[in-house]
Write an enzyme that holds these catalytic residues in place. Sequence first.
Site, mmCIF file in Angstrom:
data_model
loop_
_atom_site.group_PDB
_atom_site.id
_atom_site.type_symbol
_atom_site.label_atom_id
_atom_site.label_comp_id
_atom_site.label_asym_id
_atom_site.label_seq_id
_atom_site.Cartn_x
_atom_site.Cartn_y
_atom_site.Cartn_z
ATOM 1 N N LYS A 257 0.879 -1.182 0.000
ATOM 2 C CA LYS A 257 0.000 0.000 0.000
ATOM 3 C C LYS A 257 0.914 1.229 0.000
ATOM 4 O O LYS A 257 1.378 1.679 1.043
ATOM 5 C CB LYS A 257 -0.885 -0.025 1.250
ATOM 6 C CG LYS A 257 -2.235 0.641 1.111
ATOM 7 C CD LYS A 257 -2.178 2.092 0.742
ATOM 8 C CE LYS A 257 -1.764 2.999 1.866
ATOM 9 N NZ LYS A 257 -1.485 4.397 1.429
ATOM 10 N N GLU B 17 8.171 17.571 14.450
ATOM 11 C CA GLU B 17 8.721 17.300 13.121
ATOM 12 C C GLU B 17 8.000 18.193 12.116
ATOM 13 O O GLU B 17 6.775 18.224 12.069
ATOM 14 C CB GLU B 17 8.521 15.827 12.734
ATOM 15 C CG GLU B 17 9.144 15.523 11.382
ATOM 16 C CD GLU B 17 8.923 14.096 10.900
ATOM 17 O OE1 GLU B 17 7.775 13.622 10.922
ATOM 18 O OE2 GLU B 17 9.916 13.460 10.502
ATOM 19 N N CYS C 240 13.415 11.849 6.472
ATOM 20 C CA CYS C 240 13.178 11.516 7.885
ATOM 21 C C CYS C 240 14.408 11.819 8.718
ATOM 22 O O CYS C 240 14.304 12.166 9.887
ATOM 23 C CB CYS C 240 12.778 10.058 8.019
ATOM 24 S SG CYS C 240 13.977 8.920 7.307
ATOM 25 N N GLU D 18 8.952 2.479 11.210
ATOM 26 C CA GLU D 18 10.028 3.468 11.070
ATOM 27 C C GLU D 18 9.343 4.812 10.920
ATOM 28 O O GLU D 18 8.604 5.023 9.957
ATOM 29 C CB GLU D 18 10.910 3.169 9.851
ATOM 30 C CG GLU D 18 11.688 1.862 9.947
ATOM 31 C CD GLU D 18 12.666 1.812 11.106
ATOM 32 O OE1 GLU D 18 12.951 2.860 11.724
ATOM 33 O OE2 GLU D 18 13.129 0.704 11.410
HETATM 34 P P1 NAD Z 1 2.175 9.270 6.670
HETATM 35 O O1 NAD Z 1 2.310 8.729 8.050
HETATM 36 O O2 NAD Z 1 1.192 10.335 6.413
HETATM 37 O O3 NAD Z 1 1.804 8.082 5.637
HETATM 38 C C1 NAD Z 1 2.590 6.929 5.513
HETATM 39 C C2 NAD Z 1 1.742 5.831 4.885
HETATM 40 O O4 NAD Z 1 0.712 5.451 5.796
HETATM 41 C C3 NAD Z 1 1.042 6.239 3.597
HETATM 42 O O5 NAD Z 1 1.032 5.140 2.705
HETATM 43 C C4 NAD Z 1 -0.359 6.557 4.083
HETATM 44 O O6 NAD Z 1 -1.333 6.468 3.072
HETATM 45 C C5 NAD Z 1 -0.552 5.493 5.128
HETATM 46 N N1 NAD Z 1 -1.580 5.780 6.144
HETATM 47 C C6 NAD Z 1 -2.137 6.970 6.464
HETATM 48 N N2 NAD Z 1 -3.007 6.820 7.484
HETATM 49 C C7 NAD Z 1 -3.009 5.507 7.801
HETATM 50 C C8 NAD Z 1 -3.677 4.730 8.788
HETATM 51 N N3 NAD Z 1 -4.541 5.271 9.651
HETATM 52 N N4 NAD Z 1 -3.401 3.401 8.860
HETATM 53 C C9 NAD Z 1 -2.509 2.835 8.019
HETATM 54 N N5 NAD Z 1 -1.839 3.516 7.056
HETATM 55 C C10 NAD Z 1 -2.088 4.837 6.957
HETATM 56 O O7 NAD Z 1 3.639 9.727 6.230
HETATM 57 P P2 NAD Z 1 4.074 10.455 4.882
HETATM 58 O O8 NAD Z 1 3.589 11.854 4.907
HETATM 59 O O9 NAD Z 1 3.771 9.593 3.723
HETATM 60 O O10 NAD Z 1 5.671 10.453 5.056
HETATM 61 C C11 NAD Z 1 6.357 11.385 5.845
HETATM 62 C C12 NAD Z 1 6.666 10.813 7.214
HETATM 63 O O11 NAD Z 1 7.391 9.601 7.078
HETATM 64 C C13 NAD Z 1 7.545 11.720 8.049
HETATM 65 O O12 NAD Z 1 7.059 11.718 9.363
HETATM 66 C C14 NAD Z 1 8.911 11.044 7.993
HETATM 67 O O13 NAD Z 1 9.764 11.308 9.080
HETATM 68 C C15 NAD Z 1 8.535 9.611 7.934
HETATM 69 N N6 NAD Z 1 9.597 8.808 7.354
HETATM 70 C C16 NAD Z 1 10.313 8.001 8.187
HETATM 71 C C17 NAD Z 1 11.358 7.259 7.677
HETATM 72 C C18 NAD Z 1 12.159 6.345 8.549
HETATM 73 O O14 NAD Z 1 12.817 5.471 8.014
HETATM 74 N N7 NAD Z 1 12.127 6.517 9.848
HETATM 75 C C19 NAD Z 1 11.654 7.324 6.311
HETATM 76 C C20 NAD Z 1 10.891 8.156 5.489
HETATM 77 C C21 NAD Z 1 9.855 8.892 6.019
#
Ligand code: NAD
Length: 485
Positions: free
Chosen positions: A175, A383, A282, A248
């Site tokens: 997904k 963040e 991130c 993560e």
């Molecule tokens: P997000 O949390 O908004 O979304 C991540 C994924 O989760 C997407 O596919 C989204 O559609 C899905 N999602 C949304 N709501 C959900 C729910 N209730 N249940 C299950 N899935 C759901 O994050 P984003 O905006 O896509 O990415 C940015 C974030 O990701 C930042 O906080 C960044 O720090 C983090 N990030 C972390 C790492 C790491 O390795 N630690 C790497 C890259 C990004």
Amino acid sequence: MSAYEGRNLIGGRWVPALSGETFTRRNPADVDDVVGAFPDSSAADVDAAVAAVAGGAAEWAATPAETRARVLEKAADLLEARAAELAAEIVREEGKTLAEASVETRRTPMNLRFHAAEAVRMSGQTYAAPGSALVYTWREPVGVVGAITPWNFPLNIPSRKIGPALAAGNGVVFKPSPLTPLTAQRLVEALLAAGLPSRALALVHGGPEPGAALAGDPRVGAVTFTGSTATGRAVHAAAGPSRRVQLEMGGKNPVVVLPDADLDRAARIIATGAFGLSGQACTGTSRVIALGEVYEPLLERVAKLAGERTVGDGRAPGVDMGPLAADFQLAKVLDHVRAGQEEGAELVTGGRRLTGDGLERGFFVSPAVFAGVRPDMRLAREEIFGPVLAFQRAADFEEALALADATEYGLASGIVTRDLGRALDFARRSRTGLVKVNQPTTGMAMNVPFGGLKESGTQTFKEQAGPTMMLFYTQEKSVYLSALE
Ligand code: NAD
């Protein structure tokens, strides 16, 4: 450029959402440019996808490890052959610069080859047992893996989940982020073209609803998630206490600069970490903790580097900072800039939406540097995930360490110094999963375990490399064996 019509992959067929609903993805550098329309999936699509993969995973698990490895290697070859085209698509869909996207298209095939090698390395152990009895362990796939990914590395992060999951013999329901559906589709297409049985993998496009349904589906044996800490908590809750979950999540990554540092070097290290990828990494640097007298000269240097960034469409030559990936990203950055000023921090440079020459059709912002940020301010704690950097002053090393640790996050931290003793002390005491000495907080090697501490990760299984990566995607059995007399 023409708009693409994306599909879900379910049961080996490319299909629309059961509801027929779609969502549109637009180029964040120019919202008039439609990248494509993709299925706006619901829980019903996830239900069908999990059922299909649960039925198809056994065939893949029974496929010899060498064959699984060959499929991943072939997918790597196919992605490599299309690297230039893929990089251009990533720029158009996500907003990176071409140079940044090219790092991703180079790295992803390397990941898949690394995972391919892991497929044939899986092994167990034997244990001492009385008489002629034998006790051994062996590892088997968990079955169906749910992979939920963010948009900021739309090829690389999914490959780091799907690659090891498939190497171990699992089926995967993927997904991806609704901001980068086209890149996700390309990765799946490459795996199928490489010979992956089409029922071993499903792709379900969409947002929170299919994500939550996947995380909560009891047929999914392991859920691997990368995204924000808030969403990660929801995923953890949906998966429940007895399911295997890897999260993560977000960061608020500091760089401590000691008085002995070469300040030009330090400023470059900080600016690379803070403004590369438009601050949407991130592990991006979001705080600078400067000791005593280095504060002012360092601030001046970093602000100058921020002002020198050429912001624009990532496809244009000379551009070294692309747009933010979405309207909500732009709104969040501008909100933090406003809140920072209201809370009394000094905006030294940037922090404005850029318009003119067509920039108003995209989500462009000038990189922001704030001075005088106190630990209680939002700029120091939350963040932002954009090019906004907060300067904090520390009187000594101990205060710098305390300030560095004064957030809920524990993803990455850095120190700039010539003092090896201090650097080692910082590395030992910094409560982050990744510590960089005289390097930007961003950037990591694909053969090194990766994961955050505190609210940045579940810490149970390190992602990306090494034995802990494969432990997540396999379950262990202990077998007691005796011959009958
Ligand atoms: P997000 O949390 O908004 O979304 C991540 C994924 O989760 C997407 O596919 C989204 O559609 C899905 N999602 C949304 N709501 C959900 C729910 N209730 N249940 C299950 N899935 C759901 O994050 P984003 O905006 O896509 O990415 C940015 C974030 O990701 C930042 O906080 C960044 O720090 C983090 N990030 C972390 C790492 C790491 O390795 N630690 C790497 C890259 C990004």
